[in-house]
Design a protein around this motif. Structure first.
Motif, PDB file in Angstrom:
ATOM      1  N   GLU A  25       0.565  -1.265  -0.166  1.00  0.00           N
ATOM      2  CA  GLU A  25       0.058  -0.005   0.056  1.00  0.00           C
ATOM      3  C   GLU A  25       0.930   1.232  -0.077  1.00  0.00           C
ATOM      4  N   PHE A  26       0.703   2.006  -0.995  1.00  0.00           N
ATOM      5  CA  PHE A  26       1.529   3.260  -0.936  1.00  0.00           C
ATOM      6  C   PHE A  26       0.644   4.593  -0.577  1.00  0.00           C
ATOM      7  N   ASP A  27       0.569   4.577   0.673  1.00  0.00           N
ATOM      8  CA  ASP A  27      -0.329   5.637   1.671  1.00  0.00           C
ATOM      9  C   ASP A  27       0.465   6.852   1.553  1.00  0.00           C
ATOM     10  N   GLY A  28      -0.381   8.043   1.628  1.00  0.00           N
ATOM     11  CA  GLY A  28       0.144   9.227   1.471  1.00  0.00           C
ATOM     12  C   GLY A  28       1.239   9.463   3.023  1.00  0.00           C
ATOM     13  N   GLN A  32      -0.147   8.818   7.192  1.00  0.00           N
ATOM     14  CA  GLN A  32       0.655   8.032   8.106  1.00  0.00           C
ATOM     15  C   GLN A  32       1.008   8.872   9.190  1.00  0.00           C
ATOM     16  N   ALA A  33       0.871   9.992   9.117  1.00  0.00           N
ATOM     17  CA  ALA A  33       1.416  11.131  10.107  1.00  0.00           C
ATOM     18  C   ALA A  33       0.034  11.002  11.292  1.00  0.00           C
ATOM     19  N   GLU A  34      -1.007  11.139  10.535  1.00  0.00           N
ATOM     20  CA  GLU A  34      -2.340  10.972  11.543  1.00  0.00           C
ATOM     21  C   GLU A  34      -2.281   9.810  12.303  1.00  0.00           C
ATOM     22  N   GLU A  35      -1.840   8.629  11.588  1.00  0.00           N
ATOM     23  CA  GLU A  35      -1.784   7.476  12.488  1.00  0.00           C
ATOM     24  C   GLU A  35      -0.875   7.546  13.572  1.00  0.00           C
ATOM     25  N   ALA A  36       0.458   7.999  13.215  1.00  0.00           N
ATOM     26  CA  ALA A  36       1.401   8.185  14.299  1.00  0.00           C
ATOM     27  C   ALA A  36       1.139   8.928  15.509  1.00  0.00           C
ATOM     28  N   ILE A  40       0.724   8.098  19.494  1.00  0.00           N
ATOM     29  CA  ILE A  40       1.486   8.911  20.347  1.00  0.00           C
ATOM     30  C   ILE A  40       0.557   9.492  21.598  1.00  0.00           C
ATOM     31  N   ALA A  41      -0.407  10.337  20.966  1.00  0.00           N
ATOM     32  CA  ALA A  41      -1.249  11.163  21.888  1.00  0.00           C
ATOM     33  C   ALA A  41      -2.563  11.036  21.413  1.00  0.00           C
TER      34      ALA A  41
END
Length: 92
Positions: A25-28, A32-36, A40-41
């Motif tokens: 999967e070539f996600d944007g 990925q930042a939203e998932e990270a 984390i928080a």
């Protein structure tokens, strides 16, 4: 010949990963930042939200493509203008 080799290299750079990483999967980066951030928080709330959401993914893609085309036109114009200026300027 040099331009042909460079073009072939660019095409290979675009196509080879699709064959080497089949099923990937070539996600944007945004997703990925939203998932990270969610990991984390989990209680994080964004500072602001978009004032307009495109009605569909196709329109969002269209606007992104239009933005890329306008940027390419501007960059091409500036590079062409500076190239022509060097070529036709008189050195005295």
């Amino acid at each position: 010949m040099k331009n042909f080799i460079l073009l072939l290299f660019v095409i290979l750079l675009a196509i080879v990963p699709l064959f080497l990483l089949q099923g990937a999967e070539f996600d944007g980066a945004d997703g990925q930042a939203e998932e990270a951030i969610a990991e984390i928080a989990p209680d994080y709330e964004p500072w602001f939200s978009s004032f307009w959401q495109p009605p569909s993914g196709e329109i969002e893609s269209l606007l992104f493509s239009l933005q890329a085309a306008i940027g390419a036109i501007i960059i091409g114009y500036v590079m062409g203008f500076s190239s022509a200026r060097k070529k036709y300027s008189t050195k005295e």
